[in-house]
Design a protein around this motif. Structure first.
Motif, PDB file in Angstrom:
ATOM      1  N   ASP A 243       0.821  -1.225   0.000  1.00 32.34           N
ATOM      2  CA  ASP A 243       0.000   0.000   0.000  1.00 32.34           C
ATOM      3  C   ASP A 243       0.849   1.267   0.000  1.00 32.34           C
ATOM      4  OD1 ASP A 243      -2.461   1.328  -0.016  1.00 32.34           O
ATOM      5  OD2 ASP A 243      -2.509   1.479   2.178  1.00 32.34           O
ATOM      6  N   GLY A 244       2.153   1.129  -0.084  1.00 31.65           N
ATOM      7  CA  GLY A 244       3.028   2.300  -0.118  1.00 31.65           C
ATOM      8  C   GLY A 244       3.231   2.962   1.221  1.00 31.65           C
ATOM      9  N   ARG A 245       2.970   2.246   2.313  1.00 33.23           N
ATOM     10  CA  ARG A 245       3.070   2.820   3.640  1.00 33.23           C
ATOM     11  C   ARG A 245       4.364   2.425   4.357  1.00 33.23           C
ATOM     12  NH1 ARG A 245      -1.783   4.622   6.279  1.00 33.23           N
ATOM     13  NH2 ARG A 245      -3.510   4.782   4.783  1.00 33.23           N
ATOM     14  N   VAL A 246       5.313   1.848   3.624  1.00 31.38           N
ATOM     15  CA  VAL A 246       6.607   1.494   4.192  1.00 31.38           C
ATOM     16  C   VAL A 246       7.696   2.240   3.425  1.00 31.38           C
ATOM     17  CG1 VAL A 246       8.262  -0.367   4.630  1.00 31.38           C
ATOM     18  CG2 VAL A 246       5.813  -0.767   4.971  1.00 31.38           C
ATOM     19  N   TRP A 247       8.615   2.819   4.132  1.00 30.58           N
ATOM     20  CA  TRP A 247       9.718   3.590   3.540  1.00 30.58           C
ATOM     21  C   TRP A 247      11.017   2.806   3.727  1.00 30.58           C
ATOM     22  CZ3 TRP A 247      11.117   7.230   0.360  1.00 30.58           C
ATOM     23  CH2 TRP A 247      12.290   7.966   0.536  1.00 30.58           C
ATOM     24  N   TRP A 248      11.694   2.571   2.582  1.00 26.18           N
ATOM     25  CA  TRP A 248      12.936   1.801   2.597  1.00 26.18           C
ATOM     26  C   TRP A 248      14.154   2.698   2.361  1.00 26.18           C
ATOM     27  CZ3 TRP A 248      12.576  -3.402   3.667  1.00 26.18           C
ATOM     28  CH2 TRP A 248      11.312  -3.982   3.545  1.00 26.18           C
ATOM     29  N   GLY A 249      13.973   4.001   2.518  1.00 24.38           N
ATOM     30  CA  GLY A 249      15.056   4.921   2.249  1.00 24.38           C
ATOM     31  C   GLY A 249      15.082   5.331   0.786  1.00 24.38           C
ATOM     32  N   PRO A 250      15.812   6.410   0.439  1.00 21.48           N
ATOM     33  CA  PRO A 250      15.801   6.927  -0.937  1.00 21.48           C
ATOM     34  C   PRO A 250      16.339   5.934  -1.963  1.00 21.48           C
ATOM     35  CG  PRO A 250      17.508   7.992   0.395  1.00 21.48           C
ATOM     36  CD  PRO A 250      16.659   7.198   1.336  1.00 21.48           C
ATOM     37  N   LYS A 251      17.185   4.976  -1.536  1.00 19.41           N
ATOM     38  CA  LYS A 251      17.752   4.012  -2.477  1.00 19.41           C
ATOM     39  C   LYS A 251      17.211   2.603  -2.248  1.00 19.41           C
ATOM     40  CE  LYS A 251      22.102   6.570  -2.985  1.00 19.41           C
ATOM     41  NZ  LYS A 251      23.582   6.494  -2.875  1.00 19.41           N
ATOM     42  N   GLY A 252      16.242   2.473  -1.359  1.00 18.62           N
ATOM     43  CA  GLY A 252      15.649   1.169  -1.102  1.00 18.62           C
ATOM     44  C   GLY A 252      16.522   0.236  -0.299  1.00 18.62           C
ATOM     45  N   GLU A 253      17.523   0.799   0.405  1.00 15.49           N
ATOM     46  CA  GLU A 253      18.475  -0.030   1.136  1.00 15.49           C
ATOM     47  C   GLU A 253      18.347   0.107   2.647  1.00 15.49           C
ATOM     48  OE1 GLU A 253      22.261   1.177  -0.314  1.00 15.49           O
ATOM     49  OE2 GLU A 253      22.086   0.046  -2.199  1.00 15.49           O
ATOM     50  N   ALA A 254      17.540   1.055   3.145  1.00 16.15           N
ATOM     51  CA  ALA A 254      17.422   1.290   4.583  1.00 16.15           C
ATOM     52  C   ALA A 254      16.441   0.307   5.214  1.00 16.15           C
ATOM     53  CB  ALA A 254      16.980   2.729   4.839  1.00 16.15           C
ATOM     54  N   ARG A 255      16.521   0.196   6.524  1.00 19.14           N
ATOM     55  CA  ARG A 255      15.559  -0.656   7.221  1.00 19.14           C
ATOM     56  C   ARG A 255      14.154  -0.123   6.973  1.00 19.14           C
ATOM     57  NH1 ARG A 255      15.420   1.074  13.652  1.00 19.14           N
ATOM     58  NH2 ARG A 255      14.279   3.014  13.274  1.00 19.14           N
ATOM     59  N   PRO A 256      13.156  -0.970   6.934  1.00 17.91           N
ATOM     60  CA  PRO A 256      11.791  -0.494   6.667  1.00 17.91           C
ATOM     61  C   PRO A 256      11.248   0.338   7.826  1.00 17.91           C
ATOM     62  CG  PRO A 256      11.758  -2.807   7.304  1.00 17.91           C
ATOM     63  CD  PRO A 256      13.210  -2.426   7.157  1.00 17.91           C
ATOM     64  N   SER A 257      10.631   1.464   7.504  1.00 22.43           N
ATOM     65  CA  SER A 257       9.971   2.330   8.489  1.00 22.43           C
ATOM     66  C   SER A 257       8.513   2.454   8.092  1.00 22.43           C
ATOM     67  CB  SER A 257      10.619   3.709   8.531  1.00 22.43           C
ATOM     68  OG  SER A 257      11.966   3.626   8.962  1.00 22.43           O
ATOM     69  N   ILE A 258       7.649   2.319   9.071  1.00 27.87           N
ATOM     70  CA  ILE A 258       6.212   2.425   8.816  1.00 27.87           C
ATOM     71  C   ILE A 258       5.823   3.903   8.863  1.00 27.87           C
ATOM     72  CG2 ILE A 258       3.913   1.771   9.604  1.00 27.87           C
ATOM     73  CD1 ILE A 258       5.238  -0.709  10.896  1.00 27.87           C
ATOM     74  N   LYS A 259       5.214   4.383   7.806  1.00 27.54           N
ATOM     75  CA  LYS A 259       4.876   5.799   7.704  1.00 27.54           C
ATOM     76  C   LYS A 259       3.740   6.171   8.664  1.00 27.54           C
ATOM     77  CE  LYS A 259       6.000   6.237   2.757  1.00 27.54           C
ATOM     78  NZ  LYS A 259       5.446   6.583   1.432  1.00 27.54           N
ATOM     79  N   ARG A 260       3.909   7.332   9.302  1.00 30.23           N
ATOM     80  CA  ARG A 260       2.844   7.912  10.126  1.00 30.23           C
ATOM     81  C   ARG A 260       2.457   9.240   9.494  1.00 30.23           C
ATOM     82  NH1 ARG A 260       5.387   8.396  15.831  1.00 30.23           N
ATOM     83  NH2 ARG A 260       3.362   9.404  16.241  1.00 30.23           N
ATOM     84  N   TYR A 261       1.251   9.317   8.971  1.00 28.51           N
ATOM     85  CA  TYR A 261       0.818  10.474   8.187  1.00 28.51           C
ATOM     86  C   TYR A 261       0.263  11.580   9.081  1.00 28.51           C
ATOM     87  CZ  TYR A 261       1.308   7.381   4.167  1.00 28.51           C
ATOM     88  OH  TYR A 261       1.813   6.528   3.213  1.00 28.51           O
ATOM     89  N   LEU A 262       0.584  12.802   8.705  1.00 36.06           N
ATOM     90  CA  LEU A 262       0.049  13.961   9.425  1.00 36.06           C
ATOM     91  C   LEU A 262      -1.471  13.967   9.385  1.00 36.06           C
ATOM     92  CD1 LEU A 262       0.372  16.686  10.870  1.00 36.06           C
ATOM     93  CD2 LEU A 262       0.661  17.762   8.623  1.00 36.06           C
ATOM     94  N   SER A 263      -2.037  13.557   8.277  1.00 38.26           N
ATOM     95  CA  SER A 263      -3.497  13.572   8.131  1.00 38.26           C
ATOM     96  C   SER A 263      -4.188  12.556   9.044  1.00 38.26           C
ATOM     97  CB  SER A 263      -3.877  13.286   6.680  1.00 38.26           C
ATOM     98  OG  SER A 263      -3.399  12.004   6.278  1.00 38.26           O
ATOM     99  N   GLU A 264      -3.407  11.617   9.601  1.00 44.86           N
ATOM    100  CA  GLU A 264      -4.004  10.558  10.413  1.00 44.86           C
ATOM    101  C   GLU A 264      -3.685  10.672  11.898  1.00 44.86           C
ATOM    102  OE1 GLU A 264      -3.864   7.162   6.845  1.00 44.86           O
ATOM    103  OE2 GLU A 264      -2.558   6.975   8.591  1.00 44.86           O
TER     104      GLU A 264
END
Length: 506
Positions: A243-264
């Motif tokens: 769903d696009g809610r995980v961030w792997w860093g700009p190059k896709g090499e970082a540990r996964p971070s679960i996004k927390r949205y301002l709207s939520e």
């Protein structure tokens, strides 16, 4: 639980019970003091006497008490004698806190601002009076803008604000988000859901599905570090990634971070460190006072309006009653007025007239200093200015001739029920509580306006009560005398109490 002890503590505890009841005398009305503004009171007088006078009418009704008592700094202030010996200061505070607790609503809180001179003593005292389980927080307010290089040891940057609740399950209101709190949210990947921050994917507590490995976009494999666990299951993490809610860093090499949205995210949970940028400082409050009273020397220790506004945002809603029994320059009353909270402010000194009264008049007129712009204040409302009148009872226990029916009725009702007298007391029947009806025969309430008229429980008076104010159940009747025998009283279910001897006060 440990208790605080000091010289004359027993006398301080007795003082609470021995404080005489005084009447409040209305001196003037300012603006529109009717309707929603009817409870707005500015009272000049000893706050111990004023608090006792208010209890029959306001017990259990005050949602937030904010007080800034003398700090006992061994310094001389223009408007206060702030040089009390330590045990005297404690003896001064104890009975006042006991009465304030009785005025506090079940879902109310009391906020006490002090510095290090007495703060830690008052914490132990309030543990005793309110209960340790009702301690909420020790707020640290950054009061100083800059260090004081003349300090002998440390330059004091903060004051304490102790918050206690009336009951242990009190919950604060959250604070609205600010530009500063929102500024940490960014959108580096142009997510259509808007700005976000990366959330920690790991947790410290064991989770049954929290041990697994996952492969990122670059092919790198990630597992939870030793002693930590994935916050969500593998299936949930993969769904979030899809769903696009995980961030792997700009190059896709970082540990996964679960996004927390301002709207939520919701509003902000209050924190215990209050910075001057959020709550103002001593410099802020002095500038506010100079703007209000440019021709006078600055009041010694005012609080900034932003500080009180923040407390009232957390502790109250519009329409909730606010009290300050050490009103000082009038800040609490001014902010409560602007925020649509009815208020009672008590101040003993002459500055009740020279500072508080004109300041509240300026608020009515729409002054734009302090918190006005933040709360969109445009003026209006009103208040009543009162002083302490005669004692309700003389030294022999007789009721003062100045005591009107409604006043005595509120006293009797509060003594019998423990409830504040909020109803209209204009008939002999004061009300029904837990199945018992309460009646008061006083000042000719039945229609005969002679002082003694209708104040005696006779057969005719009883007949009138039963016809006009009937009650099928136990009755308590207060009057000057009863001419009914014990058998008749018993048959009618009446407990008779004689004025003034049985008129007791809580």
């Amino acid at each position: 639980m440990p208790f605080l002890d000091w010289v004359n503590k027993n006398q301080a505890k007795e003082t609470t019970r021995e404080v005489p009841y005084h009447l409040l005398k209305q001196e003037s009305v300012h603006g529109d003091a009717s309707g929603a503004n009817a409870d707005n009171l500015l009272i000049q007088g000893d706050n111990l006497l004023a608090l006792k006078a208010l209890i029959p009418f306001y017990a259990g009704r005050v949602k937030c008490i904010f007080i800034d008592p003398p700090y006992n700094t061994q310094s001389a202030f223009e408007h206060y004698d702030d040089k009390l010996e330590h045990s005297q200061w404690l003896s001064m505070m104890y009975p006042r806190l006991v009465l304030l607790r009785e005025l506090l609503a079940a879902d109310g809180t009391i906020w006490v601002s002090l510095d290090d001179n007495e703060a830690h003593y008052i914490k132990v005292m309030m543990d005793e009076i309110f209960g340790r389980q009702c301690f909420v927080a020790n707020l640290i307010w950054e009061k100083a803008d800059s260090p004081r290089n003349s300090a002998r040891q440390f330059s004091s940057d903060h004051d304490h604000i102790f918050v206690f609740s009336r009951t242990p399950d009190w919950q604060p209101s959250k604070l609205p988000r600010t530009e500063e709190s929102n500024s940490i949210y960014t959108n580096p990947d142009n997510d259509e859901r808007g700005p976000w921050i990366p959330g920690d994917p790991y947790a410290n507590k064991p989770y049954s599905k929290g041990l697994f490995s996952i492969t990122g976009p670059s092919g790198r494999v990630f597992t939870a570090p030793p002693g930590r666990y994935w916050r969500v299951s593998e299936e949930k993490l993969r769904d979030l990634d899809t769903d696009g809610r995980v961030w792997w860093g700009p190059k896709g090499e970082a540990r996964p971070s679960i996004k927390r949205y301002l709207s939520e995210v919701s509003d902000l949970v209050p924190r215990t460190l209050w910075r001057k940028e959020q709550a103002g400082s001593n410099r802020t409050s002095k500038n506010e006072m100079r703007a209000l009273f440019p021709a006078e020397a600055s009041f010694g220790t005012p609080k900034p309006e932003a500080l009180v506004k923040r407390a009232l945002q957390i502790a109250t809603s519009a329409g909730d009653l606010v009290m300050d029994s050490f009103l000082g320059s009038g800040t609490t009353a001014a902010v409560a007025h602007k925020m649509g909270r009815p208020y009672i402010g008590i101040e003993m000194g002459e500055h009740a007239r020279t500072h508080c009264l004109p300041r509240l008049q300026k608020v009515i007129d729409g002054e734009q200093g302090g918190a006005s712009k933040a709360v969109e204040w445009q003026g209006g409302g009103g208040f009543r200015f009162c002083t302490l009148g005669e004692p309700a009872f003389d030294t022999d226990g007789r009721i003062s001739a100045e005591v009107k029916f409604a006043t005595l009725a509120a006293y009797v009702w509060h003594f019998e029920t423990g409830e504040p007298g909020q109803q209209m007391f204009d008939t002999p029947m004061l009300g029904v509580h837990n199945g018992t009806a309460y009646y008061l025969l006083y000042n000719g309430i039945l229609g005969d306006r002679r002082p003694a008229g209708g104040n005696v429980l006779t057969h005719a008076v009883l007949q009138a009560i039963n016809e006009v104010f009937p009650h099928d159940g136990p009755k308590v009747v207060y009057g000057e005398m009863s001419r009914l025998g014990a058998s008749r009283l018993g048959a009618e279910g009446i407990t008779f109490k004689q004025i003034p001897y049985d008129v007791k006060m809580r």
